[in-house]
Design a protein around this motif. Structure first.
Motif, mmCIF file in Angstrom:
data_model
loop_
_atom_site.group_PDB
_atom_site.id
_atom_site.type_symbol
_atom_site.label_atom_id
_atom_site.label_comp_id
_atom_site.label_asym_id
_atom_site.label_seq_id
_atom_site.Cartn_x
_atom_site.Cartn_y
_atom_site.Cartn_z
ATOM 1 N N ALA A 45 9.234 1.491 14.075
ATOM 2 C CA ALA A 45 9.212 0.514 12.981
ATOM 3 C C ALA A 45 10.622 0.235 12.483
ATOM 4 C CB ALA A 45 8.335 1.025 11.840
ATOM 5 N N ARG A 49 12.754 -3.314 12.573
ATOM 6 C CA ARG A 49 13.420 -3.902 11.409
ATOM 7 C C ARG A 49 14.876 -4.224 11.732
ATOM 8 N NH1 ARG A 49 10.121 -6.334 8.033
ATOM 9 N NH2 ARG A 49 8.241 -5.069 7.730
ATOM 10 N N VAL A 176 7.606 -7.627 16.077
ATOM 11 C CA VAL A 176 7.420 -6.304 15.476
ATOM 12 C C VAL A 176 5.960 -5.883 15.681
ATOM 13 C CG1 VAL A 176 7.506 -4.960 13.350
ATOM 14 C CG2 VAL A 176 9.212 -6.748 13.777
ATOM 15 N N GLU A 177 5.787 -4.752 16.351
ATOM 16 C CA GLU A 177 4.435 -4.256 16.606
ATOM 17 C C GLU A 177 3.871 -3.604 15.350
ATOM 18 O OE1 GLU A 177 4.401 -1.705 19.966
ATOM 19 O OE2 GLU A 177 5.348 -3.166 21.308
ATOM 20 N N ARG A 178 2.642 -3.910 15.046
ATOM 21 C CA ARG A 178 1.993 -3.336 13.865
ATOM 22 C C ARG A 178 1.491 -1.939 14.187
ATOM 23 N NH1 ARG A 178 0.150 -5.110 9.084
ATOM 24 N NH2 ARG A 178 -1.651 -4.070 8.161
ATOM 25 N N ALA A 179 1.787 -0.999 13.314
ATOM 26 C CA ALA A 179 1.361 0.385 13.526
ATOM 27 C C ALA A 179 -0.153 0.474 13.464
ATOM 28 C CB ALA A 179 1.976 1.292 12.474
ATOM 29 N N ARG A 182 -1.367 2.432 9.412
ATOM 30 C CA ARG A 182 -0.268 2.137 8.486
ATOM 31 C C ARG A 182 -0.098 3.242 7.436
ATOM 32 N NH1 ARG A 182 3.173 -1.670 7.886
ATOM 33 N NH2 ARG A 182 3.987 -2.308 5.852
#
Length: 372
Positions: A45, A49, A176-179, A182
């Motif tokens: 992440a 960023r 950006v890959e989504r976790a 979260r």
């Protein structure tokens, strides 16, 4: 065997255990924390960023990656940078269609050379801090700040000049890959962020690391128990380190100290400090930096001499592949990602950096020590 047979006296064994068990405990705890934080997606992440903050400019992304490698090494140790930051940075470069080698080389050089500033940055530092007795992490950092700055700036400048053509122009930021979880990502990031100042608070470093490890293990036990395994503990490196501690202590108990005292000098003048840092550099590239430190530690009669030795064993292991465990772990990671490396070119470039960095860092140490 040397303990059981009495070759290493039992009293010496107990003194050694009292010294190194907390150090090895810290290594185990910080490894668990960083491995699970990586599993939660903290490093990925952060890299995503950085790609966005780079705004499509290669040089800006390069500076962010350098900063990530430096901060990771200083606060979370060189092995964290080699094992966890390297694949994230290399994949970031590949996804952004950038040449991966500059980013890969930056992580391994800075994993070694940025590991001088704090006790937690390198296992050798933790061992040296106990011998220095300078009054905690802040005093340790004050002593080595100038050579540590040299250890960061020289490789950064050399790398930026080496790859100046590749660092021109723009790139396309990867999505950006989504976790997948979260909550797990956010809490893990909070644990790591809270741990950083505690590691320099003056507490014995194994205490905050152990607490953070317990918190993050409990978190994973609730959210993702399948990620928990006994293999999170770095058994092999711990076993190697423990074995080296015992063997080198045995050698010292049997006369090694008297031998090395004749070749390591004993003063704090510039020539003596250069002699000691050079000896640490050569020994690290010959036999690995941890045993090199353990062998030479008895001739570090003062905090300044121990700092000179740390310059050699931290900033010097850039030439041979086996000079530091971090380099071997790093190579395993980059080859798994398809990045090819020429060892002769790697060694030649590393030698050039070492010949610049170690003398300049030793000079900086001498100037600072002389001013006090």
């Amino acid at each position: 065997m040397v303990i059981a047979t009495g070759i290493l006296p039992w009293r010496d064994t107990l003194v050694l255990a009292d010294r190194v068990v907390p150090v090895l405990g810290f290594v185990a705890a910080i490894t668990i924390v960083t491995e699970l934080a990586a599993e939660a997606g903290v490093f990925s992440a952060l890299a995503g960023r950085l790609a966005l903050w780079g705004r499509g400019r290669r040089i800006l992304l390069w500076l962010f990656v350098l900063a990530l490698a430096v901060v990771s090494t200083i606060f979370l140790s060189l092995d964290t940078t080699a094992v966890l930051v390297t694949p994230v940075v290399v994949l970031l470069a590949l996804h952004a269609r950038l040449p991966p080698l500059p980013f890969a080389l930056a992580t391994v050089w800075l994993a070694n050379t940025a590991s001088l500033l704090l006790p937690v940055s390198n296992l050798t530092n933790l061992l040296a801090e106990g011998r220095m007795d300078v009054g905690g992490p802040a005093a340790f950092a004050a002593l080595v700040a100038a050579p540590a700055a040299v250890g960061i700036l020289v490789p950064v400048i050399v790398l930026s000049l080496m790859f100046r053509k590749e660092l021109r122009g723009r790139y396309s930021a990867p999505p950006v890959e989504r976790a997948p979880d979260r909550t797990l990502l956010l809490v893990s990031a909070i644990v790591v962020a809270a741990l950083l100042p505690l590691l320099v608070s003056g507490l014995p470093v194994w205490i905050p690391a152990a607490v953070a490890a317990v918190v993050i293990v409990v978190l994973f036990g609730i959210r993702r128990p399948g990620a928990l395994s006994v293999n999170l503990v770095p058994w092999q490196p711990l076993g190697i380190a423990a074995g080296l501690f015992v063997l080198v202590e045995t050698a010292h108990a049997r006369g090694l100290t008297a031998f090395i005292s004749n070749i390591g000098g004993n003063g704090t003048d510039l020539l003596s400090l250069l002699q000691l840092s050079a000896l640490g550099t050569v020994s690290s590239n010959a036999i690995n930096n941890l045993p090199a430190y353990l062998v030479l530690e008895p001739i570090g009669h003062s905090p300044v001499r121990l700092a000179a030795l740390l310059i050699g064993v931290n900033l010097g292991p850039l030439v041979t592949p086996w000079a530091s465990l971090a380099t071997l772990l790093w190579h395993q990671k980059i080859t798994g990602l398809g990045v090819t490396l020429s060892w002769p070119k790697f060694m030649l470039a590393g030698l050039g950096v070492v010949l610049l960095t170690v003398p300049l860092a030793t000079l900086a140490l001498w100037l600072v020590a002389g001013s006090h």
